[in-house]
Scaffold this motif. Structure first.
Motif, PDB file in Angstrom:
ATOM      1  N   LYS A  31       0.810  -1.215   0.000  1.00  0.00           N
ATOM      2  CA  LYS A  31       0.000   0.000   0.000  1.00  0.00           C
ATOM      3  C   LYS A  31       0.845   1.268   0.000  1.00  0.00           C
ATOM      4  CE  LYS A  31      -4.044  -2.052   2.278  1.00  0.00           C
ATOM      5  NZ  LYS A  31      -4.986  -1.935   3.433  1.00  0.00           N
ATOM      6  N   SER A  40       2.498   6.559   8.035  1.00  0.00           N
ATOM      7  CA  SER A  40       1.104   6.967   8.073  1.00  0.00           C
ATOM      8  C   SER A  40       0.350   6.291   6.939  1.00  0.00           C
ATOM      9  CB  SER A  40       0.982   8.488   7.939  1.00  0.00           C
ATOM     10  OG  SER A  40      -0.367   8.895   7.955  1.00  0.00           O
ATOM     11  N   CYS A  41      -0.939   6.142   7.126  1.00  0.00           N
ATOM     12  CA  CYS A  41      -1.798   5.561   6.090  1.00  0.00           C
ATOM     13  C   CYS A  41      -3.141   6.267   6.143  1.00  0.00           C
ATOM     14  CB  CYS A  41      -1.973   4.064   6.321  1.00  0.00           C
ATOM     15  SG  CYS A  41      -2.876   3.223   5.003  1.00  0.00           S
ATOM     16  N   TYR A  42      -3.680   6.619   5.006  1.00  0.00           N
ATOM     17  CA  TYR A  42      -4.943   7.347   4.994  1.00  0.00           C
ATOM     18  C   TYR A  42      -5.890   6.751   3.968  1.00  0.00           C
ATOM     19  CZ  TYR A  42      -3.186   9.636   0.757  1.00  0.00           C
ATOM     20  OH  TYR A  42      -2.698   9.895  -0.491  1.00  0.00           O
ATOM     21  N   GLU A  43      -7.141   7.138   4.078  1.00  0.00           N
ATOM     22  CA  GLU A  43      -8.155   6.701   3.112  1.00  0.00           C
ATOM     23  C   GLU A  43      -9.115   7.839   2.871  1.00  0.00           C
ATOM     24  OE1 GLU A  43     -11.512   3.170   2.470  1.00  0.00           O
ATOM     25  OE2 GLU A  43     -10.016   3.015   4.067  1.00  0.00           O
ATOM     26  N   MET A  44      -9.179   8.299   1.632  1.00  0.00           N
ATOM     27  CA  MET A  44     -10.085   9.384   1.276  1.00  0.00           C
ATOM     28  C   MET A  44     -11.511   8.855   1.154  1.00  0.00           C
ATOM     29  SD  MET A  44      -8.187  12.108   0.981  1.00  0.00           S
ATOM     30  CE  MET A  44      -9.129  13.226  -0.037  1.00  0.00           C
ATOM     31  N   PRO A  45     -12.514   9.701   1.399  1.00  0.00           N
ATOM     32  CA  PRO A  45     -13.904   9.265   1.213  1.00  0.00           C
ATOM     33  C   PRO A  45     -14.124   8.829  -0.231  1.00  0.00           C
ATOM     34  CG  PRO A  45     -13.806  11.372   2.348  1.00  0.00           C
ATOM     35  CD  PRO A  45     -12.424  11.092   1.850  1.00  0.00           C
ATOM     36  N   ARG A  46     -14.704   7.682  -0.413  1.00  0.00           N
ATOM     37  CA  ARG A  46     -14.904   7.157  -1.751  1.00  0.00           C
ATOM     38  C   ARG A  46     -15.899   8.021  -2.528  1.00  0.00           C
ATOM     39  NH1 ARG A  46     -17.012   1.084  -3.480  1.00  0.00           N
ATOM     40  NH2 ARG A  46     -16.097   1.105  -5.584  1.00  0.00           N
ATOM     41  N   TYR A  70      -7.778  14.312   5.933  1.00  0.00           N
ATOM     42  CA  TYR A  70      -7.774  12.857   5.918  1.00  0.00           C
ATOM     43  C   TYR A  70      -6.361  12.276   5.940  1.00  0.00           C
ATOM     44  CZ  TYR A  70     -12.669  13.524   4.793  1.00  0.00           C
ATOM     45  OH  TYR A  70     -13.989  13.909   4.843  1.00  0.00           O
ATOM     46  N   PHE A  71      -5.360  13.097   5.677  1.00  0.00           N
ATOM     47  CA  PHE A  71      -3.971  12.645   5.801  1.00  0.00           C
ATOM     48  C   PHE A  71      -3.109  13.815   6.286  1.00  0.00           C
ATOM     49  CE2 PHE A  71      -4.517  14.285   1.635  1.00  0.00           C
ATOM     50  CZ  PHE A  71      -3.299  14.651   1.090  1.00  0.00           C
ATOM     51  N   HIS A  92       1.697   8.596   2.907  1.00  0.00           N
ATOM     52  CA  HIS A  92       0.971   7.334   2.800  1.00  0.00           C
ATOM     53  C   HIS A  92       2.011   6.229   2.597  1.00  0.00           C
ATOM     54  CE1 HIS A  92      -2.541   4.800   2.213  1.00  0.00           C
ATOM     55  NE2 HIS A  92      -1.941   4.245   1.167  1.00  0.00           N
TER      56      HIS A  92
END
Length: 250
Positions: free
Chosen positions: A170, A197-203, A213-214, A219
């Motif tokens: 990832k 760090s790891c992030y996930e944006m709103p789909r 979000y980050f 990432h």
């Protein structure tokens, strides 16, 4: 009058007008490096997306004898635009600048071009591809063949091929891969070890403040990066881009 081109002069703008004319007549391939001014966490410089393709372009030129056009160090930034230091330009600005430069290269007789971007944002890459497509269409055909050939890619297209071997699957922005590459190219620009760090944006959603979000701008895990990994990745990218030069030459 005879003219010889100094093999050490790899930048197009270091040639004289006579040398440039001869290089065009020889059908020399041109690499046009494009970067950005964008945050890359606390450990990498704002020019991260510029130093990578410029380094690759020069090494490929040394390897193949192609030329390197003066770089353009601005890009279209979406996710990281609200971080301090990030400088974005608009889609139409990027499109028009790149189209103008490609048009001028072609007008000067350089009709085999690689647009090599260090920034791989989707909107940014679309602007580059549309600009190239516009030039291809306006130049049309010559003797039944496409007059101008242009390749558009990010050097990350090749760098990510080593992700499974050298980083977490990832891994992404300012993570192991990018940090290692800059360590190998410009170790003096490394500011710290960085923070994983790891992030996930709103789909699907377009958000006003993506940086929420980050917040680290990272990432991946920059702490696992090493200069040795970076050199391996850079060597791979250089070899693959050199193959593209050879493909255009053939």
């Amino acid at each position: 009058m005879t003219c010889t081109i100094n093999s050490e002069h790899l930048w197009l703008d270091e040639l004289s007008t006579v040398e440039a004319a001869k290089a065009a007549m020889q059908g020399r391939v041109i690499i046009f490096p494009i970067g950005s001014v964008e945050e890359h966490g606390e450990h990498l410089p704002l020019c991260t997306d510029s130093v990578q393709p410029e380094y690759v372009a020069l090494e490929v030129a040394r390897k193949t004898g192609c030329l390197v056009a003066p770089p353009f160090r601005y890009g279209l930034i979406n996710a990281g635009r609200n971080f301090p230091g990030s400088l974005t330009i608009q889609f139409n600005t990027l499109f028009n600048v790149v189209k103008d430069i490609l048009t001028e290269l072609s007008r000067n007789g350089f009709n085999r071009i690689i647009v090599l971007s260090g920034h791989a944002g989707s909107s940014h890459m679309v602007a580059l591809r549309l600009a190239a497509q516009e030039v291809i269409h306006q130049n049309g055909e010559e003797n039944g063949k496409q007059h101008t050939r242009i390749m558009v890619l990010s050097d990350y297209d090749f760098a990510e091929e080593l992700t499974d071997e050298l980083a977490d699957p990832k891994d992404g922005h300012a993570g192991t891969i990018e940090t290692a590459r800059v360590m190998a190219i410009r170790p003096d620009l490394i500011k710290s070890k960085g923070i994983p760090s790891c992030y996930e944006m709103p789909r699907f959603e377009v958000v006003l403040h993506p940086e929420q979000y980050f917040p680290s701008g990272v990432h991946g895990d920059p702490t696992t990066a090493t200069p040795e990994k970076g050199q391996k990745i850079n060597t791979h990218v250089i070899e693959q881009v050199a193959k593209l030069v050879q493909k255009l030459e053939s």
